[in-house]
Every structure is written in structure tokens, then in C-alpha cells.
Design a protein around this motif. Structure first.
Motif, PDB file in Angstrom:
ATOM      1  N   ASP A 215     -42.035  -4.390   4.685  1.00 38.85           N
ATOM      2  CA  ASP A 215     -42.781  -5.422   3.959  1.00 38.85           C
ATOM      3  C   ASP A 215     -43.145  -6.590   4.872  1.00 38.85           C
ATOM      4  O   ASP A 215     -44.247  -7.137   4.801  1.00 38.85           O
ATOM      5  CB  ASP A 215     -41.970  -5.940   2.763  1.00 38.85           C
ATOM      6  CG  ASP A 215     -41.919  -4.941   1.615  1.00 38.85           C
ATOM      7  OD1 ASP A 215     -42.534  -3.867   1.734  1.00 38.85           O
ATOM      8  OD2 ASP A 215     -41.229  -5.233   0.606  1.00 38.85           O
ATOM      9  N   VAL A 216     -42.208  -6.963   5.738  1.00 40.05           N
ATOM     10  CA  VAL A 216     -42.465  -8.075   6.669  1.00 40.05           C
ATOM     11  C   VAL A 216     -43.575  -7.706   7.653  1.00 40.05           C
ATOM     12  O   VAL A 216     -44.475  -8.509   7.936  1.00 40.05           O
ATOM     13  CB  VAL A 216     -41.173  -8.461   7.425  1.00 40.05           C
ATOM     14  CG1 VAL A 216     -41.476  -9.433   8.570  1.00 40.05           C
ATOM     15  CG2 VAL A 216     -40.164  -9.084   6.470  1.00 40.05           C
ATOM     16  N   LEU A 217     -43.518  -6.488   8.160  1.00 41.63           N
ATOM     17  CA  LEU A 217     -44.551  -6.043   9.102  1.00 41.63           C
ATOM     18  C   LEU A 217     -45.920  -5.954   8.429  1.00 41.63           C
ATOM     19  O   LEU A 217     -46.941  -6.325   9.007  1.00 41.63           O
ATOM     20  CB  LEU A 217     -44.165  -4.691   9.703  1.00 41.63           C
ATOM     21  CG  LEU A 217     -42.987  -4.711  10.685  1.00 41.63           C
ATOM     22  CD1 LEU A 217     -42.583  -3.296  11.061  1.00 41.63           C
ATOM     23  CD2 LEU A 217     -43.334  -5.515  11.942  1.00 41.63           C
ATOM     24  N   ALA A 218     -45.948  -5.468   7.192  1.00 43.04           N
ATOM     25  CA  ALA A 218     -47.213  -5.374   6.458  1.00 43.04           C
ATOM     26  C   ALA A 218     -47.803  -6.757   6.222  1.00 43.04           C
ATOM     27  O   ALA A 218     -49.024  -6.964   6.356  1.00 43.04           O
ATOM     28  CB  ALA A 218     -46.990  -4.660   5.133  1.00 43.04           C
ATOM     29  N   LYS A 219     -46.957  -7.702   5.908  1.00 41.76           N
ATOM     30  CA  LYS A 219     -47.419  -9.069   5.657  1.00 41.76           C
ATOM     31  C   LYS A 219     -47.895  -9.738   6.940  1.00 41.76           C
ATOM     32  O   LYS A 219     -48.846 -10.538   6.930  1.00 41.76           O
ATOM     33  CB  LYS A 219     -46.283  -9.888   5.033  1.00 41.76           C
ATOM     34  CG  LYS A 219     -46.685 -11.284   4.609  1.00 41.76           C
ATOM     35  CD  LYS A 219     -45.523 -12.005   3.928  1.00 41.76           C
ATOM     36  CE  LYS A 219     -45.923 -13.414   3.518  1.00 41.76           C
ATOM     37  NZ  LYS A 219     -44.782 -14.121   2.852  1.00 41.76           N
ATOM     38  N   ALA A 220     -47.248  -9.393   8.063  1.00 40.14           N
ATOM     39  CA  ALA A 220     -47.611  -9.998   9.350  1.00 40.14           C
ATOM     40  C   ALA A 220     -48.982  -9.542   9.830  1.00 40.14           C
ATOM     41  O   ALA A 220     -49.643 -10.232  10.616  1.00 40.14           O
ATOM     42  CB  ALA A 220     -46.547  -9.666  10.397  1.00 40.14           C
ATOM     43  N   GLY A 221     -49.412  -8.376   9.375  1.00 43.55           N
ATOM     44  CA  GLY A 221     -50.743  -7.891   9.727  1.00 43.55           C
ATOM     45  C   GLY A 221     -50.833  -7.358  11.144  1.00 43.55           C
ATOM     46  O   GLY A 221     -49.966  -6.602  11.598  1.00 43.55           O
TER      47      GLY A 221
ATOM     48  N   ILE B 176     -33.718  -2.130  15.424  1.00 44.71           N
ATOM     49  CA  ILE B 176     -34.832  -1.947  16.351  1.00 44.71           C
ATOM     50  C   ILE B 176     -35.913  -2.995  16.101  1.00 44.71           C
ATOM     51  O   ILE B 176     -36.457  -3.591  17.038  1.00 44.71           O
ATOM     52  CB  ILE B 176     -35.410  -0.518  16.234  1.00 44.71           C
ATOM     53  CG1 ILE B 176     -34.369   0.510  16.692  1.00 44.71           C
ATOM     54  CG2 ILE B 176     -36.677  -0.376  17.070  1.00 44.71           C
ATOM     55  CD1 ILE B 176     -34.727   1.951  16.388  1.00 44.71           C
ATOM     56  N   ALA B 177     -36.209  -3.261  14.822  1.00 45.21           N
ATOM     57  CA  ALA B 177     -37.205  -4.284  14.482  1.00 45.21           C
ATOM     58  C   ALA B 177     -36.781  -5.647  15.018  1.00 45.21           C
ATOM     59  O   ALA B 177     -37.612  -6.421  15.517  1.00 45.21           O
ATOM     60  CB  ALA B 177     -37.397  -4.342  12.973  1.00 45.21           C
ATOM     61  N   LYS B 178     -35.513  -5.948  14.934  1.00 40.16           N
ATOM     62  CA  LYS B 178     -35.016  -7.236  15.423  1.00 40.16           C
ATOM     63  C   LYS B 178     -35.136  -7.334  16.937  1.00 40.16           C
ATOM     64  O   LYS B 178     -35.412  -8.405  17.479  1.00 40.16           O
ATOM     65  CB  LYS B 178     -33.559  -7.428  14.981  1.00 40.16           C
ATOM     66  CG  LYS B 178     -33.053  -8.857  15.085  1.00 40.16           C
ATOM     67  CD  LYS B 178     -31.708  -9.005  14.411  1.00 40.16           C
ATOM     68  CE  LYS B 178     -31.211 -10.446  14.502  1.00 40.16           C
ATOM     69  NZ  LYS B 178     -31.987 -11.353  13.625  1.00 40.16           N
ATOM     70  N   TRP B 179     -34.923  -6.221  17.634  1.00 41.05           N
ATOM     71  CA  TRP B 179     -35.115  -6.208  19.088  1.00 41.05           C
ATOM     72  C   TRP B 179     -36.598  -6.355  19.465  1.00 41.05           C
ATOM     73  O   TRP B 179     -36.937  -7.075  20.390  1.00 41.05           O
ATOM     74  CB  TRP B 179     -34.577  -4.907  19.675  1.00 41.05           C
ATOM     75  CG  TRP B 179     -33.084  -4.845  19.805  1.00 41.05           C
ATOM     76  CD1 TRP B 179     -32.221  -5.895  19.998  1.00 41.05           C
ATOM     77  CD2 TRP B 179     -32.269  -3.658  19.760  1.00 41.05           C
ATOM     78  NE1 TRP B 179     -30.920  -5.433  20.074  1.00 41.05           N
ATOM     79  CE2 TRP B 179     -30.925  -4.071  19.935  1.00 41.05           C
ATOM     80  CE3 TRP B 179     -32.545  -2.307  19.589  1.00 41.05           C
ATOM     81  CZ2 TRP B 179     -29.863  -3.165  19.952  1.00 41.05           C
ATOM     82  CZ3 TRP B 179     -31.491  -1.411  19.594  1.00 41.05           C
ATOM     83  CH2 TRP B 179     -30.160  -1.827  19.775  1.00 41.05           C
TER      84      TRP B 179
ATOM     85  N   LEU C 249     -40.062 -12.509  14.121  1.00 37.66           N
ATOM     86  CA  LEU C 249     -40.346 -12.055  12.758  1.00 37.66           C
ATOM     87  C   LEU C 249     -39.070 -11.782  11.972  1.00 37.66           C
ATOM     88  O   LEU C 249     -39.024 -11.982  10.758  1.00 37.66           O
ATOM     89  CB  LEU C 249     -41.186 -10.770  12.798  1.00 37.66           C
ATOM     90  CG  LEU C 249     -42.709 -10.880  12.826  1.00 37.66           C
ATOM     91  CD1 LEU C 249     -43.329  -9.486  12.868  1.00 37.66           C
ATOM     92  CD2 LEU C 249     -43.220 -11.659  11.627  1.00 37.66           C
ATOM     93  N   PHE C 250     -38.042 -11.324  12.676  1.00 33.41           N
ATOM     94  CA  PHE C 250     -36.830 -10.873  11.985  1.00 33.41           C
ATOM     95  C   PHE C 250     -35.603 -11.711  12.352  1.00 33.41           C
ATOM     96  O   PHE C 250     -34.478 -11.201  12.360  1.00 33.41           O
ATOM     97  CB  PHE C 250     -36.586  -9.394  12.292  1.00 33.41           C
ATOM     98  CG  PHE C 250     -37.663  -8.491  11.746  1.00 33.41           C
ATOM     99  CD1 PHE C 250     -37.694  -8.172  10.402  1.00 33.41           C
ATOM    100  CD2 PHE C 250     -38.655  -7.994  12.574  1.00 33.41           C
ATOM    101  CE1 PHE C 250     -38.689  -7.352   9.886  1.00 33.41           C
ATOM    102  CE2 PHE C 250     -39.662  -7.177  12.068  1.00 33.41           C
ATOM    103  CZ  PHE C 250     -39.679  -6.851  10.724  1.00 33.41           C
ATOM    104  N   LYS C 251     -35.824 -12.984  12.625  1.00 35.01           N
ATOM    105  CA  LYS C 251     -34.695 -13.842  13.023  1.00 35.01           C
ATOM    106  C   LYS C 251     -33.653 -13.984  11.915  1.00 35.01           C
ATOM    107  O   LYS C 251     -32.469 -14.231  12.189  1.00 35.01           O
ATOM    108  CB  LYS C 251     -35.193 -15.220  13.470  1.00 35.01           C
ATOM    109  CG  LYS C 251     -35.973 -16.010  12.447  1.00 35.01           C
ATOM    110  CD  LYS C 251     -36.398 -17.366  13.040  1.00 35.01           C
ATOM    111  CE  LYS C 251     -37.202 -18.195  12.044  1.00 35.01           C
ATOM    112  NZ  LYS C 251     -38.506 -17.569  11.747  1.00 35.01           N
TER     113      LYS C 251
END
Length: 379
Positions: A194-200, A337-340, A345-347
Motif C-alpha cells: 500500500d505504501v509503495l502504491a501510494k508513493a507512485g 527488504i522494503a526497509k533496506w 518510506l518505511f522508517k
């Protein structure tokens, strides 16, 4: 004469039928992950696991007594994940008494031993399907009334994890528990997608996943567009081997790594002391020595395939528990992996907290840190 007990029994039967639950000892037809229709009497009480590491998913359903149905299993758990095995052994020493089997793929599965144990079902991983069919095991087992079903958390993990968990839930009479797990799985995965989709339109780093780095002197095993390769893509990265490896597993040569110059490197590892004593593998996992794992990870980056690449220069080199590749906890790996890959974005995302919650809600052993390490001190 009015019989209260009889009325209550009929009411219970009607409720079970209406709610779609299997009655004890009811023979039902289930569809396994390959689409095969198999007749099984459910809930099963005697189960042979085609792989010892299948305890990762059976324990999520039979949390209070994870070994109560297991009458036999393959002998891989201790060898492939020594730290995980020991965590379970501490709490359940009786598991050492469970009869062990060889594998279908290597032709060491003892069908006579299986028949003697009188299982209600044998649960196999899908990667053993070809060997099982070629050897005629399914037909041999069917003749003595032993059904075999396939599940998959490895070949097409993101596609097959949910139906596999629901199938096991059906077999165990734990449908509600399986749905609870699936809900948690989906909610945690959405915290990334969801975060990645929102980030575009974001910049996606090139990532090389080395499968079991240091396990042997060869370089370098990796993943195509499935398993960890798919996890990288879902976490907002580009899998270097996506167009190099046609299937789930394969090899990338050092020249391809150097030419691609990945932004990030992720090495999968576990405690493989019983497979490769004193090897260069990175021993991440439950209760791992993080300092030792970090040191071994740094040493692996001195090999010719990695010297001078961007990931090594920037310190964006990480190690992750290999066993995420074969269990329904992949969403934890995707969060890490997303946090790395996208720390800004994923702090606020904490994969350790997610994995700890998974243990508290679904698993019978306590969470122990040690599943991830990084050469990037800021992460």
C-alpha cells in the motif's frame, strides 16, 4: 419420548453442515495445490510431513501442541536450520523421537515405513511432484489407502501460500485458525504494498539476491522471478536475476553481477554447521550471533564478483534468514527488504516487531532476534 441428547446431537450436526465444517472422521474431497482432487478423512490425526521444515506452517495451526499429529517427517529440519530446530527442541524434546524419512526427490523415502505408521495423509512440497510421480509413489500409497497432497511455499510462494494454508487448515480441522493467519499475512503485506502504491513512481534499486552465499565455493546461486526474487520486486526493487534465470532457482555468473553493478546485495543464510561445518555461510536465524554473521557477510564481499560494485561501496549489503524462502512468513522478509531498499518510506515499519507478533499470536516458541544483519550501520 423426548430425547434431549439426541436433539442436541442433531443440532450440532446441522450446525457443522451449515457452517461448512468437517465432522470428525468425515471423508471429504480436497483439491491440493496442483489441482488434484484427493479424498481424505478429516480432521487428520496422523500426518507424515514430506519435509521437516513443514513444521513452520503446521505449528501456526496447532500452536498449543505442534507435534500432536506428526508421526513422521523428513530429516532435514535439524540440518537445514539448526538454530530453529534447537529452539523447538528446547521446548519439545519429544520431537527427537519422531521417525524420520529420506526424501522423495533423492529416492530415499521409505514407503514401507510410511505404511507401517498408518498415516491419515502425507503432505509433500510441490517440488517433489515429478520424483513422486516417476517413482509411482502416489499409486502405491493409494493402494493401501494413504492419500498424498501437495502444498507450496517455495516454487510460487506468493501465489500458493494462502491456498496452501487453507488446505492444511481443512485437513487439520483448523479452518478458522488458517483464516486468522491469512488475514494477518495479508495485513502485514499491505503495509509494504500500500505504501509503495501510494508513493507512485519511485526509483527502484537494482538488487542481487545471493542464495545461500558461502555455502559452497561456487558463485553465485540466485532466484528468478519467484521466491526471494519476487519478494524483492514486491518490496520496491529490481531483481537482477529476473531476466537471467528462467525458473525459480538458478545461477548468475560473476561477470553478470559486475556488469549489472547492483545497488544492493542481499545474501540468504542460516546455521548450516551440520551440512558445511565451519563454512563461510552467514548464520542468521533465531538467536544468531549477529556480530559473527556480520563479519562473515563482510568477508563474502571480498570475492571477485562483488569487489567494486556500488552495493559494497555504499555498504548496502545485507543478510536474511534463508528459510523465509520455504514458509508462510514471507511477509516479514518483504517488510525487511522494503526497509533496506527504501529506508525513508518505511522508517516507521518494524519487521522485528512484526515477526515477534507473529510468534506471540501463532507460534509455540518465543521470538529470538537474529534473522537479519546489514553492513549499513545506519539501517
Amino acid at each position: 419420548m423426548f430425547n434431549v441428547n439426541k436433539v442436541a446431537s442433531v443440532a450440532a450436526l446441522v450446525f457443522a453442515l451449515l457452517s461448512g465444517m468437517a465432522i470428525a472422521g468425515e471423508k471429504v474431497t480436497v483439491k491440493d495445490i496442483t489441482g488434484r482432487e484427493v479424498q481424505v478423512s478429516v480432521p487428520v490425526e496422523r500426518v507424515i510431513l514430506g519435509e521437516g521444515r513443514q513444521i513452520y506452517f503446521t505449528a501456526a495451526l496447532d500452536t498449543e501442541a505442534p507435534f500432536k499429529r506428526i508421526i513422521g517427517w523428513r530429516d532435514d529440519f535439524q540440518k537445514a536450520d539448526l538454530d530453529g530446530y534447537n529452539a523447538y527442541l528446547e521446548k519439545y524434546p519429544e520431537m527427537k523421537k519422531i521417525p524420520t524419512f529420506g526424501g522423495m526427490k533423492d529416492g530415499t523415502f521409505d514407503i514401507e515405513q510410511a505404511v507401517t505408521l498408518k498415516p491419515d495423509v502425507i503432505i509433500m512440497n510441490i517440488d517433489a511432484k515429478s520424483a513422486t510421480e516417476e517413482s509411482g509413489y502416489i499409486e502405491k500409497l493409494a493402494k493401501v489407502g494413504i492419500p498424498l497432497v501437495y502444498v507450496d511455499f517455495r516454487e510460487k510462494a506468493m501465489e500458493n501460500t494462502t491456498p496452501s494454508m487453507r488446505l492444511i487448515g481443512k485437513l487439520f480441522g483448523k479452518e478458522a485458525r488458517a483464516e486468522e493467519f491469512v488475514k494477518f499475512h495479508d495485513e502485514q503485506l499491505a503495509r509494504v504494498t500500500d505504501v509503495l502504491a501510494k508513493a507512485g513512481d519511485i526509483k527502484k534499486p537494482m538488487v542481487f539476491i545471493e542464495r545461500a552465499g558461502g555455502y559452497s565455493d561456487d558463485c553465485c546461486m540466485s532466484f528468478g522471478n519467484e521466491n526471494f526474487g519476487r519478494m524483492v520486486e514486491m518490496a520496491g526493487g529490481i531483481n537482477l536475476a529476473k531476466d537471467i534465470i528462467p525458473g525459480t532457482f538458478g545461477t548468475v555468473n560473476p561477470e553478470q553481477i559486475i556488469a549489472s553493478n547492483p545497488d544492493q546485495v542481499i545474501v540468504t543464510g542460516a546455521n548450516w554447521e551440520l551440512y558445511v561445518p565451519g563454512g563461510d555461510w552467514v548464520g542468521v536465524g533465531p538467536g544468531a550471533d549477529k556480530a559473527l554473521a556480520t563479519s562473515k557477510l563482510e568477508k563474502l564481499m571480498h570475492r571477485p564478483a562483488f569487489t567494486g560494485i556500488t552495493a559494497v561501496k555504499t555498504g548496502n549489503v545485507h543478510a536474511i534468514w534463508h528459510q523465509f524462502y520455504n514458509n508462510p512468513y514471507q511477509f516479514v522478509a518483504i517488510q525487511q527488504i522494503a526497509k533496506w531498499l527504501h529506508p525513508d518510506l518505511f522508517k516507521d515499519l518494524d519487521p522485528e516487531a512484526t515477526f515477534k507478533e507473529l510468534h506471540e499470536r501463532f507460534l509455540p516458541v518465543e521470538y529470538r532476534t537474529g534473522y537479519f544483519v546489514s553492513l549499513n550501520a545506519s539501517l
